[in-house]
Design an enzyme around this catalytic site. Structure first.
Site, PDB file in Angstrom:
ATOM      1  N   GLU A 137       8.954 -13.574  86.436  1.00 46.71           N
ATOM      2  CA  GLU A 137       9.300 -12.196  86.802  1.00 46.71           C
ATOM      3  C   GLU A 137       9.606 -12.088  88.297  1.00 46.71           C
ATOM      4  OE1 GLU A 137       6.703  -9.158  85.286  1.00 46.71           O
ATOM      5  OE2 GLU A 137       7.646  -7.588  86.512  1.00 46.71           O
TER       6      GLU A 137
ATOM      7  N   ASP B  92       1.354  -5.102  78.684  1.00 42.68           N
ATOM      8  CA  ASP B  92       0.366  -4.166  79.240  1.00 42.68           C
ATOM      9  C   ASP B  92       1.071  -3.182  80.178  1.00 42.68           C
ATOM     10  OD1 ASP B  92       0.800  -5.910  81.326  1.00 42.68           O
ATOM     11  OD2 ASP B  92      -1.325  -6.216  81.800  1.00 42.68           O
ATOM     12  N   SER B  93       2.419  -3.322  80.317  1.00 41.05           N
ATOM     13  CA  SER B  93       3.225  -2.253  80.924  1.00 41.05           C
ATOM     14  C   SER B  93       3.018  -0.959  80.140  1.00 41.05           C
ATOM     15  CB  SER B  93       4.705  -2.637  80.949  1.00 41.05           C
ATOM     16  OG  SER B  93       5.142  -3.088  79.681  1.00 41.05           O
TER      17      SER B  93
ATOM     18  N   GLU C 293      -1.291 -13.760  82.600  1.00 37.35           N
ATOM     19  CA  GLU C 293      -0.630 -13.838  83.910  1.00 37.35           C
ATOM     20  C   GLU C 293      -1.425 -14.743  84.848  1.00 37.35           C
ATOM     21  OE1 GLU C 293      -0.060  -9.921  85.533  1.00 37.35           O
ATOM     22  OE2 GLU C 293       0.865  -9.175  83.699  1.00 37.35           O
TER      23      GLU C 293
ATOM     24  N   ASP D  69       0.053  -8.836  75.183  1.00 34.27           N
ATOM     25  CA  ASP D  69      -0.405  -9.091  76.555  1.00 34.27           C
ATOM     26  C   ASP D  69      -1.920  -8.939  76.606  1.00 34.27           C
ATOM     27  OD1 ASP D  69       0.926  -9.830  78.829  1.00 34.27           O
ATOM     28  OD2 ASP D  69       1.795  -7.851  79.202  1.00 34.27           O
TER      29      ASP D  69
ATOM     30  N   LYS E   4      -0.119 -13.343  75.716  1.00 38.03           N
ATOM     31  CA  LYS E   4       0.464 -13.668  77.042  1.00 38.03           C
ATOM     32  C   LYS E   4      -0.577 -13.402  78.116  1.00 38.03           C
ATOM     33  CE  LYS E   4       3.741 -11.075  79.240  1.00 38.03           C
ATOM     34  NZ  LYS E   4       3.026 -10.735  80.481  1.00 38.03           N
TER      35      LYS E   4
HETATM   36  O1  KIV Z   1       3.801  -5.966  80.522  1.00 37.46           O
HETATM   37  C1  KIV Z   1       4.991  -6.267  80.373  1.00 37.46           C
HETATM   38  O2  KIV Z   1       5.818  -5.482  79.871  1.00 37.46           O
HETATM   39  C2  KIV Z   1       5.424  -7.584  80.818  1.00 37.46           C
HETATM   40  C3  KIV Z   1       6.891  -7.868  80.833  1.00 37.46           C
HETATM   41  C4  KIV Z   1       7.561  -7.079  81.872  1.00 37.46           C
HETATM   42  C5  KIV Z   1       7.185  -9.297  80.940  1.00 37.46           C
HETATM   43  O3  KIV Z   1       4.626  -8.387  81.167  1.00 37.46           O
END
Ligand code: KIV
Length: 266
Positions: free
Chosen positions: A181, A44-45, A115, A83, A113
């Site tokens: 992270e 989600d970056s 968090e 994500d 994924k």
């Molecule tokens: O959103 C993302 O790119 C991430 C990575 C930096 C692990 O969660």
């Protein structure tokens, strides 16, 4: 060519280091998949790297489904991990399973994924019981940026024990892998030794079972801030700017297009 599976990732623990990068579109995913990566993360970056937000919080399910679908179309070999965006799993077990299922059904992701620690253990358990592989993420979890007061290193001093404890809880809940992270390398090493699932570090030192970087950072596409933990393997921002400046000059001077770029009359 065999697709990397969740059991392959689990088997890598203690055998070979896992390499993961992010990707957000088809063409980058296609290139990345030809380079031997084990996993490609549609992070989600995306929100900060491709959509221009200053955090990941505004990213929606629709954004993530759209980009995960594009990445999955470009990938034959790597395991594609999607994500789950902010507030798509935090508010309840049913909602989390439903949204995670959308990534598997509609975007052809191989895993999701999430968090966080103890607060989302019920969601993780329910997703795993429904057949959805889940990767955890602890330490500097960008979806908690408002609580952290910025993108800051986590787990220094006593707070490291909480992260280590939560790592165990995520393994117990059924996560097949765990991203760590921006935590001190010693803490990441202790967690890696304690767990039977692989850890993937980003700013967490060399003792993790694998590493992940944001692809735009790794390729030097960002000419602004570069975090300390990034190794730039190329300086594409310089190459891209030179190519585009040359193109503009050619268009203005008549240097492009030339005969070889034109169709014949007959
Ligand atoms: O959103 C993302 O790119 C991430 C990575 C930096 C692990 O969660």
């Amino acid at each position: 060519m065999n697709k990397t599976t969740v059991p392959d990732v689990l088997r890598a623990k203690g055998q070979n280091k896992l390499a993961m990068v992010t990707a957000y579109d088809y063409s980058m995913a296609r290139l990345a998949d030809q380079c031997g990566l084990d996993m490609i993360l549609v992070g989600d970056s995306l929100g900060m790297v491709s959509l221009g937000y200053d955090s990941t919080l505004p990213v929606t399910m629709q954004d993530m489904l759209h980009h995960t679908r594009a990445v999955a179309r470009g990938v034959d070999k790597a395991l594609v991990v999607a994500d789950m965006p902010f507030m798509s799993y935090q508010t309840g077990v049913g909602r989390a399973v439903y949204n995670a299922g959308r990534f598997m059904k509609e975007s052809l992701a191989g895993a999701v994924k999430v968090e966080g620690g103890a607060a989302i253990v019920p969601q993780i358990r329910a997703m795993v019981e429904s057949g959805i592989p889940v990767m955890g993420h602890l330490g500097l979890t960008p979806q908690h940026v408002a609580m952290f007061g910025g993108f800051k290193v986590q787990g220094r001093g006593k707070s490291g024990e909480l992260i280590a404890e939560q790592a165990g809880q995520l393994e117990q809940a059924g996560c097949f892998c765990l991203v760590l992270e921006a935590i001190p390398p010693g803490l990441a090493g202790r967690i890696t030794k304690k767990l039977n699932i692989p850890t993937i570090g980003i700013g967490a030192g060399p003792e993790c079972d694998g590493q992940v970087l944001v692809i735009n950072d790794l390729l030097g596409m960002n000419d602004e801030f570069t975090p300390r933990f990034v190794k730039k393997y190329a300086d594409l921002s310089v190459i891209i700017k030179k190519a585009l400046t040359d193109y503009v000059q050619d268009v203005r001077s008549g240097g492009f297009p030339r005969e070889e770029h034109c169709y014949r009359e007959d």
